[in-house]
Design a protein around this motif. Structure first.
Motif, short mmCIF file in Angstrom:
data_model
loop_
_atom_site.label_atom_id
_atom_site.label_comp_id
_atom_site.label_asym_id
_atom_site.label_seq_id
_atom_site.Cartn_x
_atom_site.Cartn_y
_atom_site.Cartn_z
N PHE A 31 5.32 12.29 5.50
CA PHE A 31 5.22 10.83 5.53
C PHE A 31 4.21 10.34 4.48
O PHE A 31 3.46 11.14 3.90
N PRO A 32 4.17 9.02 4.24
CA PRO A 32 3.24 8.45 3.25
C PRO A 32 1.78 8.77 3.59
O PRO A 32 1.43 9.06 4.74
N THR A 33 0.92 8.65 2.58
CA THR A 33 -0.49 9.01 2.72
C THR A 33 -1.19 8.20 3.80
O THR A 33 -1.98 8.73 4.58
N SER A 34 -0.95 6.88 3.86
CA SER A 34 -1.61 6.03 4.84
C SER A 34 -1.28 6.48 6.26
O SER A 34 -2.12 6.45 7.16
N PHE A 35 -0.01 6.92 6.47
CA PHE A 35 0.39 7.41 7.79
C PHE A 35 -0.31 8.73 8.10
O PHE A 35 -0.74 8.96 9.24
N GLN A 36 -0.41 9.59 7.12
CA GLN A 36 -1.08 10.87 7.31
C GLN A 36 -2.55 10.67 7.71
O GLN A 36 -3.11 11.43 8.51
N ARG A 37 -3.16 9.65 7.15
CA ARG A 37 -4.55 9.35 7.48
C ARG A 37 -4.70 9.03 8.97
O ARG A 37 -5.61 9.50 9.64
N GLU A 77 -6.65 4.08 -0.69
CA GLU A 77 -6.74 4.10 0.77
C GLU A 77 -6.25 5.41 1.36
O GLU A 77 -5.78 5.46 2.49
N ARG A 78 -6.39 6.47 0.60
CA ARG A 78 -5.93 7.76 1.11
C ARG A 78 -6.76 8.23 2.30
O ARG A 78 -6.23 8.82 3.24
N PHE A 79 -8.05 7.99 2.26
CA PHE A 79 -8.93 8.52 3.30
C PHE A 79 -9.37 7.47 4.32
O PHE A 79 -9.75 7.82 5.44
N THR A 80 -9.33 6.23 3.97
CA THR A 80 -9.67 5.16 4.92
C THR A 80 -9.14 3.84 4.39
O THR A 80 -8.88 3.69 3.19
N SER A 81 -9.00 2.87 5.28
CA SER A 81 -8.49 1.56 4.87
C SER A 81 -9.56 0.79 4.10
O SER A 81 -10.76 1.08 4.20
N ARG A 82 -9.11 -0.20 3.36
CA ARG A 82 -10.03 -1.02 2.58
C ARG A 82 -11.03 -1.75 3.49
O ARG A 82 -12.22 -1.83 3.19
#
Length: 621
Positions: free
Chosen positions: A399-405, A593-598
């Motif tokens: 899945f996309p990076t944001s979902f993986q986070r 935003e790979r590791f956390t949201s803005r």
């Protein structure tokens, strides 16, 4: 609503100018007057915000009819008229009722009072003693310092610090918890020797021996559940809520309701307007996503009540941000304090008492944690949780990076060993699991501090423990602290009907699943809301009272903050890797935003900035 200060040292007589100078550091809590009382080695001071009995007859310190006791009192007793029927009184004030009632009835009387309060009664008869007490929800603050021969208490820490002979030490365990949570959980503070009095507890200080004793008088129970149906609990909740709102309308000054687009404040607004006209106040920002003025105006039209909407221009000056952060006396980083400050500032132009909907989420399961934490906790107790996590991560990799986070955070939650650790991780802006970061940000063992409240106990019934942790955790250390400090800096009394003692006790007895499930939250309050307003408003998703930090901070402020946080040998670099701080700012510039949201990046920056700012002030004490 006022500010109180007391100082005792059996081996030294404090200079009156020094004491009164410390008292005036909380003049914002009581600009209408002040009083002091000196008795050998004891000093008592009071700053007054006149709300009930505006005459000089109610001036404090207030002395008993016998002349052998006195009181300094911060707060209001709403049911004082009923309580005074069995007392001989000379004034129209609730202060006198509180003093005479305690002298006559002791702790039994304390169980009868309803209101928001923190007070000290000085009984200087045979064995001189100080009696300190705080309301069971902890709405009004009461800090104290006790070391060697010195005992000091106050409504705010800023009045305590100038009176101390020695600079208090930093409480590192609490500091580390602050880094994760964005607030310092009570009853401890950022200072080792300064604590808060536990809500509902009576502290007795013996002036002769210096001994301190504590007695639990009026605390809440979190284990008892009633057996009533949903409809019966809804009806009883409404009746108690109506009673609570009526109590909160006791005052001799103008009052308003802080009205947002949410369930709680609109219920307070509607029920408060049943028998009298109570104006609603809403603030409106230019950012449409944060503007609740339109919904608030529809609420006002629907119940035909008076209402004003005040436009607020956010200039985003760093000087104001610094002033407000330092006003908290401890590191603090819940960004909702910014709009709440502006709300109270605008309200001060129209009233002296502001009534809000705070507390509804805690007593009626209004947060997402009430929905999801019981389910996640069950997964964390499974013997197959490690296999489950491995399977989840394998599937999420596609899945996309944001979902993986999000999946990584979920897996970290499932790995929790205790419920308290789980809630701590859920509430953390800086999750303690280093695996969630590009590099380990922590220079300490982050897993070892994953407890919100040291008094927590693991319960077989996770629902009960979740309610207790929320009530004694973030509400007490964060939300109530914010509302008290930001209202009082504007000399406004902030009242909270949702935390009326009878309403709280009853709400805590309602079965968990009648208040929330995995698919819904705050079910009873939403059902009550739907009986008053159109159902479409009762179904609205919860929105926090917030402001966009990127708008407030702005590019110029961020540059200044970055320069401060990435400078050589900063205080925060003792706890957080400087490389990670640089990563935070770089992620904003690169929109990564790979590791956390803005939004979380801004919040983490605010947490670190507030800590560094506080330390600069502490260093210069």
């Amino acid at each position: 609503m006022c500010g109180i200060l007391g100082y005792f040292n059996k081996n030294a007589i404090l200079d009156s100018k020094h004491f009164e100078g410390s008292l005036n550091k909380i003049i914002h809590r009581g600009p209408d007057g002040y009083g002091v009382f000196y008795d050998k080695y004891l000093c008592l001071g009071h700053r007054r915000l006149s709300i009930i009995d505006l005459t000089e007859n109610a001036k404090q310190p207030f002395f008993s009819s016998s002349g052998k006791s006195c009181i300094i009192f911060n707060g209001e007793i709403y049911n004082y008229q009923a309580l005074k029927e069995n007392l001989e009184t000379r004034t129209l004030s609730d202060t006198e009722v509180l003093l005479e009632g305690f002298l006559k009835g002791g702790t039994d009387f304390l169980k009868k009072i309803r209101g928001i309060y923190a007070f000290c009664i000085y009984d200087f008869q045979d064995i001189p003693k100080l009696y300190l007490f705080r309301d069971p929800s902890g709405i009004k603050p009461l800090y104290y310092y006790s070391k060697d021969e010195e005992f000091v208490f106050a409504s705010e820490i800023k009045s305590i610090l100038p009176l101390l002979k020695q600079k208090p030490e930093i409480n590192e365990p609490i500091l580390k918890k602050y880094i994760h949570l964005g607030y310092c959980p009570e009853p401890e503070t950022i200072y080792k020797e300064i604590n808060t009095l536990l809500p509902g507890y009576l502290m007795v200080f013996d002036l002769d021996s210096g001994e301190i004793t504590y007695k639990e008088v009026n605390s809440y129970r979190f284990g008892f559940k009633n057996n009533l149906s949903f409809n019966n609990n809804k009806k009883n909740t409404y009746d108690l809520f109506e009673q609570a709102c009526g109590r909160n309308l006791v005052a001799d000054v103008d009052m308003s309701v802080a009205l947002s687009g949410g369930i709680d404040s609109s219920l307070v607004y509607a029920i408060s307007n049943k028998d009298r006209d109570v104006q609603g106040i809403t603030i409106r920002f230019s950012e449409k996503d944060y503007d609740e003025g339109g919904i608030a105006e529809e609420y006002a039209r629907f119940i035909n009540a008076s209402h004003i909407t005040a436009d607020v221009e956010v200039d985003g000056k760093l000087e104001l941000l610094n002033k407000l952060l330092l006003h908290f006396d401890q590191p603090y980083a819940d960004s909702s304090f910014i709009p709440f400050f502006f709300l109270c500032q605008k309200a001060s132009e129209h009233c002296k008492v502001l009534i809000g909907g705070d507390g509804g989420d805690e007593i009626q399961n209004g947060y997402a944690g009430y929905k999801f934490l019981p389910f996640i906790y069950q997964l964390s107790q499974s013997r197959l949780k490690h296999l489950l996590n491995k399977s989840i991560k394998t599937v999420a990799a596609t899945f996309p990076t944001s979902f993986q986070r999000q999946v990584k955070k979920l897996c970290s939650l499932i790995e929790s060993n205790t419920l308290n650790e789980l809630v701590f991780k859920w509430e953390s802006w800086f999750p303690p699991d280093p695996a969630l970061y590009p590099i380990n940000p922590f220079k300490y063992d982050s897993a070892s501090i994953a407890v919100i409240n040291e008094t927590a106990t693991e319960s077989e019934k996770s629902h009960i423990e979740i309610e207790r942790i929320y009530f004694t955790g973030r509400m007490l250390g964060d939300y109530l602290k914010k509302s008290d400090m930001m209202s009082m800096i504007n000399s406004i009394e902030f009242r909270v009907p949702m935390l009326d003692e009878d309403l709280v006790r009853y709400s805590l007895s309602i079965p968990f699943r009648q208040k929330s499930t995995l698919y819904s939250e705050k079910k009873i309050l939403r059902a009550i809301h739907a009986k008053i307003f159109p159902r479409k408003y009762s179904k609205l998703k919860k929105r926090g009272f917030s402001i966009p930090l990127d708008t407030w901070l702005g590019h110029a402020n961020l540059i200044q903050i970055r320069n401060i946080l990435t400078a050589h040998n900063t205080f925060i670099s003792k706890f957080i890797e400087p490389k990670y701080i640089a990563i935070l700012f770089d992620s904003l510039e690169m929109n990564d935003e790979r590791f956390t949201s803005r939004a979380s990046v801004y919040q983490r920056i605010l947490i670190l900035y507030s800590l560094e700012l506080w330390y600069e002030h502490y260093r210069d004490l």
